[in-house]
Design an enzyme around this catalytic site. Structure first.
Site, PDB file in Angstrom:
ATOM      1  N   HIS A  78       2.075  50.726  25.688  1.00 33.09           N
ATOM      2  CA  HIS A  78       1.411  49.722  24.846  1.00 33.09           C
ATOM      3  C   HIS A  78       2.368  49.126  23.812  1.00 33.09           C
ATOM      4  O   HIS A  78       2.331  47.916  23.554  1.00 33.09           O
ATOM      5  CB  HIS A  78       0.179  50.316  24.153  1.00 33.09           C
ATOM      6  CG  HIS A  78      -0.865  50.799  25.114  1.00 33.09           C
ATOM      7  ND1 HIS A  78      -1.944  51.577  24.728  1.00 33.09           N
ATOM      8  CD2 HIS A  78      -0.999  50.626  26.453  1.00 33.09           C
ATOM      9  CE1 HIS A  78      -2.689  51.850  25.798  1.00 33.09           C
ATOM     10  NE2 HIS A  78      -2.131  51.293  26.851  1.00 33.09           N
ATOM     11  N   ASP A 241      -0.569  46.906  30.492  1.00 33.16           N
ATOM     12  CA  ASP A 241       0.240  48.067  30.908  1.00 33.16           C
ATOM     13  C   ASP A 241       1.449  47.633  31.733  1.00 33.16           C
ATOM     14  O   ASP A 241       2.562  48.117  31.529  1.00 33.16           O
ATOM     15  CB  ASP A 241      -0.603  49.025  31.769  1.00 33.16           C
ATOM     16  CG  ASP A 241      -1.456  49.977  30.943  1.00 33.16           C
ATOM     17  OD1 ASP A 241      -1.228  50.103  29.722  1.00 33.16           O
ATOM     18  OD2 ASP A 241      -2.350  50.611  31.531  1.00 33.16           O
ATOM     19  N   HIS A 264       0.989  53.011  36.579  1.00 30.66           N
ATOM     20  CA  HIS A 264       2.294  53.313  35.981  1.00 30.66           C
ATOM     21  C   HIS A 264       3.317  53.774  37.018  1.00 30.66           C
ATOM     22  O   HIS A 264       4.476  53.370  36.974  1.00 30.66           O
ATOM     23  CB  HIS A 264       2.141  54.384  34.900  1.00 30.66           C
ATOM     24  CG  HIS A 264       1.221  53.975  33.793  1.00 30.66           C
ATOM     25  ND1 HIS A 264       1.427  52.841  33.035  1.00 30.66           N
ATOM     26  CD2 HIS A 264       0.086  54.543  33.310  1.00 30.66           C
ATOM     27  CE1 HIS A 264       0.456  52.740  32.142  1.00 30.66           C
ATOM     28  NE2 HIS A 264      -0.366  53.752  32.291  1.00 30.66           N
TER      29      HIS A 264
END
EC number: 3.5.1.108
Length: 303
Positions: A78, A241, A264
């Site tokens: 973030h 993200d 991710h």
């Protein structure tokens, strides 16, 4: 000329780690040209520095985490996203713990913090990573891809079997600029399902999570009293993200990113695949007197 940027002043914040639940003190400091973004674990003796580098990513379960010389830095995405959004190239991030503060679960508070510190241009051209050839990675039905594009564009599609996340709210595209990022992406919060809570707690994850820093859903609805900030806040957060994960490449991207159910792990795999393929990208900058870059950053904020 599009110059490198850093902070004008040092600024501090306090919060809790989303996964650890630990209180953490964070200090953001200006850094010289070509320094890059470097995390510093000031609670360790001696202090350990961890560069924001995709090759140092060791953790991709529900966050992006880095490890260097035995020191971990968790949940960097973030802040990395906010730094990318505002075009900050050089900064030192000091932490009193292994995890960044989650703030409200979006990058909005980090954007505010950076703007409050002031952003200044430095006397050297900013370096961009220009995508020259398509690069794609897959994992089952999940896909993440880069393609050449004049600018920086992101598209993302999510698929959740949940009444609050219908198909028509599962797709978002953004033509990247600071103003588009701040308005359309930065306030989108992380989200989680009650059904996953047990899994997370067993693995000591989400210990600092609450409705103050995440959207929480049961089988049918959003449990947060204030509801959503955007009708499709979930997919917007996935773009938030991705912007943070991709900034670990070491420079601002010039190209198009497409994610289908990516996360991710796949984002990191994509960056590593890109950097490993020398023919697929090149460093470019836009010195004075040359063309303007196809990405618009806001004017520096002099606090």
């Amino acid at each position: 000329m599009t110059q490198q940027r850093t902070l004008k002043n040092t600024i501090r914040a306090t919060g809790v780690g989303l996964h650890s639940g630990d209180k953490v003190y964070m200090t953001l400091r200006p850094a010289p040209v070509d320094h890059g973004i470097v995390f510093r674990r000031v609670d360790l003796e001696p202090v350990v520095e961890v560069p924001a580098d995709a090759e140092l990513v060791t953790e991709t379960t529900l966050c992006t985490g880095l490890t260097c010389n035995g020191a971990k830095i968790q949940t960097v995405e973030h802040l990395m996203s906010a730094l990318a959004g505002l075009g900050v190239d050089n900064v030192i991030v000091e932490l009193s713990s292994a995890e960044l503060p989650i703030m409200d679960g979006s990058s909005g508070p980090f954007v505010f913090l950076l703007q409050s510190a002031g952003i200044v241009e430095q006397n050297k051209a900013k370096r961009f990573i220009r995508i020259k050839q398509p690069v794609e990675v897959r994992e089952g039905d999940k896909v993440a891809r880069f393609e050449p594009y004049e600018g920086y564009k992101l598209g993302f599609t999510i698929e959740f079997n949940h009444p609050m996340i219908p198909a028509k709210q599962s797709r978002q595209e953004i033509e990247f600029s600071t103003s588009a990022y701040v308005k359309e992406i930065s306030r989108a919060r992380t989200f989680g399902f009650m059904r996953d809570l047990e899994y997370m707690r067993e693995r000591n994850l989400g210990l600092g999570g609450s409705m103050d820093n995440a959207i929480v859903l049961d089988e049918f609805r959003v449990l947060n009293e204030d509801g959503l900030r955007y009708t499709n806040e979930f997919v917007r957060h996935k773009i938030l993200d991705a912007i943070g994960d991709l900034y670990l490449a070491g420079g601002a991207i010039l190209g198009a990113y497409e994610g289908f159910k990516s996360g991710h792990a796949l984002n990191n795999k994509l960056v590593r695949a890109l950097l490993a393929d020398q023919a697929a990208w090149e460093w470019v900058s836009f010195p004075e007197g040359t063309e303007q870059p196809p990405v618009t950053y806001a004017s520096p904020v002099y606090a």
